[in-house]
Design a protein around this motif. Structure first.
Motif: not given
Lengths: 236, 387
Positions: A24-30, A44-52, A218-226
């Motif tokens: 659900a969370l794949d080496h998340v750093t932020f 949904s299913g991206s892991g955002k609930s788990t992150l929350m 998405s899929d437990g990984r984070l990306t910051e958008t511009e």
């Protein structure tokens, strides 16, 4: 340099679904700084609930480190986690999650009860935070006597009552029509202007645009958008 | 969260679902009220048995002689009367006779005895006098009437000094007994008493088959009993010819039987308390499931395991305590109704009420712990997701 209020490093969380292991969370750093307004967007299913849940100290990571206001959360016991939730996090839920048997002001008092505050002081605090979200005139109404927007305001007041450093909003507009959504978002923006740190979780990009930072998950990984109002470098 | 706040919250949750709360408490209510009613009634009947045995006379020994081959006479009775520990001895002869005053006739039990009988059997005379030793010696045809017999035969008239017929023989009424009420199958109100010697002639017997002996005091009762038994053994030469019954023994037996019954009934009623506790546990489990979401919300805003545990435990205890209180109330009312309706004695035991109430509290705690523990252990994430 602004003070970091949340720092997550290399967080991993996996679930067993039958024979499959879902990451659900794949080496998340932020990092979230004080006064930030971060939107975490993902399907949904991206892991955002788990992150929350992780940010809200409801769940513990399998690996990695989570520092909230200087507390290393991932090593704390359940009792201490409850205290952290009570004092550092204000939850705002999609479907408000007010207790139907209690009036608005009593709902707002709940976190203060668990903090052991005296009844009179509690009531004053609760009324003050209802005032802050502009619904103090409904203080003695029960949730089923209030509209969705009003209920969400009460829920925000409850999150604010204990003056936590972080407000954690999980799809706060998900159950509301667009006009009311706008009102609730205005309340959150207003609170952010008053220096509250807000983390907003949503699947709706339009809502997310209103935040200072937008982080895709998405899929437990984070990306910051511009293109958001606030630039950030703390992303993997 | 303070205890007071928790209790208030629990009361609110209970008020929110009155019918369910009442049904949940029903087991406890029935248990507590029946324990209280049964014990009050049981102890009341125990007390009335003791009272009625006491009213037969105090420190009393009853001697029955079954051997009719060896004649037991007034001389033997006098010998027993000389025993130190014995205060009074009254030979007794019983029979049924027909009394007639003018046109009024009645069948009553007749007792022949001596002057000491009055003290031995705790009797008192409301009008006139009792039988005297001189009446005994001269076989006087005098008669003392029970209050009811006097009423039947003479109505509102004063019977003292009047004549009546006993089995056709003329007797003079010398006294009327004070009303006493019946006890243990004997009712002195509708009997008549005549001198022992007169009775022997009237009933055509010379044997003495029964006599009462009264000990000087409680302490000498056992000595008196032993001495009388020794005396009788010398007279008859075997111990099967007579029985000596100690009134205290009878009393002890009766009250122990009564106490056993009471405890048995109270025990059965306590089972209902246990069943009531299981009912509470059942409902609390349902309540935990229904309120899973609430538990999740509370946990997410900072409730500790302990807070949730206490919340549900206190709710269970408040339910059972409320049931206990209502039960005490209903038990008291039921006892009162029973007492008024049957005219029986009841004994309200505060200790018993307290015990029943505390027992219901303990039941609440024991059976409340399991559901409360379940609630407190719920995972907040799953609980929040529960709809």
């Amino acid at each position: 340099m602004v003070e970091a209020i949340i720092h997550m490093r290399d967080l991993v969380k996996q679930y067993k679904m039958g024979d499959n292991v879902v990451t659900a969370l794949d080496h998340v750093t932020f990092t979230v700084e004080k006064g930030d307004f971060v939107a975490i967007v993902g399907p949904s299913g991206s892991g955002k609930s788990t992150l929350m849940n992780m940010i809200g100290c409801l769940d513990k990571p399998d690996q990695g480190e989570y520092i909230l206001e200087g507390h290393t959360v991932n090593t704390l016991k359940d009792v201490q986690l409850a205290k952290i939730r009570n004092e550092n996090i204000g939850f705002i839920f999609q479907n408000f999650n007010l207790l139907g048997r209690l009036t608005a002001v009593e709902n707002v008092e709940l976190p203060l009860i668990y903090r052991g505050m005296k009844a009179k002081e509690r009531r004053e605090c609760a009324l003050r935070s209802l005032e802050q979200v502009g619904i103090v005139d409904r203080a003695n109404h029960y949730p089923n006597q209030l509209s969705g927007g009003q209920q969400q305001r009460v829920a925000i007041a409850r999150a604010l009552a204990g003056t936590p450093p972080i407000l954690l909003a999980d799809e706060p507009t998900g159950a509301l029509d667009s006009k009311t959504s706008q009102e609730i978002m205005d309340v959150l923006i207003q609170l952010n202007n008053e220096d509250h740190t807000i983390i907003l979780i949503t699947h709706d990009r339009d809502v997310a645009q209103k935040a200072k930072r937008m982080i895709m998950i998405s899929d437990g990984r984070l990306t910051e958008t511009e293109g958001t109002q606030h630039e950030s470098v703390h992303i993997h | 969260m303070s205890l007071f706040t928790s209790i208030k919250l629990a009361m609110r949750n209970i008020k929110g679902n009155k019918l369910r709360a009442l049904l949940t408490m029903l087991g406890i209510i029935i248990g507590v009220s029946s324990v209280i009613a049964l014990v009050s009634i049981g102890q009341g009947s125990s007390k009335s048995v003791t009272d009625s045995i006491n009213s037969l006379g105090t420190h009393l020994l009853t001697v029955n002689i079954s051997n009719t081959d060896v004649p037991f006479t007034m001389d033997d009775v006098d010998k027993i009367n000389k025993i130190d520990a014995v205060k009074n001895v009254s030979p007794v002869l019983s029979g049924r006779v027909t009394l007639k005053n003018g046109e009024t006739t009645t069948d009553v039990a007749l007792t022949g005895s001596n002057a000491a009988y009055k003290s031995v059997r705790n009797l008192s005379v409301s009008n006139g006098r009792f039988i005297t030793d001189i009446d005994m010696d001269y076989r006087q045809k005098v008669i003392v009437l029970g209050s009811e017999t006097a009423q039947t035969l003479f109505g509102m008239e004063n019977p003292v000094g009047q004549k009546l017929l006993v089995n056709g023989d003329s007797y003079k009424v010398v006294g009327v007994l004070t009303e006493k009420g019946g006890s243990m199958g004997e009712n002195t109100d509708d009997t008549v008493i005549i001198p022992f010697s007169t009775a022997q002639r009237l009933l055509g017997t010379t044997h003495i088959q029964q006599f009462y002996a009264q000990a000087k005091n409680e302490a000498s009762l056992n000595i008196a009993m032993m001495m009388i038994e020794r005396n009788l053994y010398q007279t008859f030469g075997d111990s099967d010819s007579y029985t000596v019954a100690n009134q205290q023994d009878v009393m002890d037996t009766m009250s122990s039987v009564n106490d056993t019954m009471t405890m048995l009934l109270a025990g059965i009623a306590s089972i209902s308390l246990l069943v009531g506790g299981i009912g509470i546990m059942n409902i609390m489990f349902v309540s935990v499931t229904e309120r899973t979401k609430e538990i999740g919300i509370r946990k997410s805003i900072g409730a500790r395991r302990k807070d949730i545990l206490l919340q549900f435990l206190i709710e269970a205890v408040v339910l059972s305590a409320l049931g206990g209180l209502i039960g005490v109330g209903i038990g008291l009312i039921a006892t009162k109704i029973y007492a008024v309706a049957t005219g029986s004695d009841v004994v309200y035991s505060v200790a018993m009420m307290l015990f029943a109430f505390l027992f219901s509290l303990v039941v609440g705690i024991i059976f409340g712990v399991f559901p409360a523990n379940k609630a407190s252990k719920l995972n907040p994430i799953q609980a929040l997701r529960f709809e």
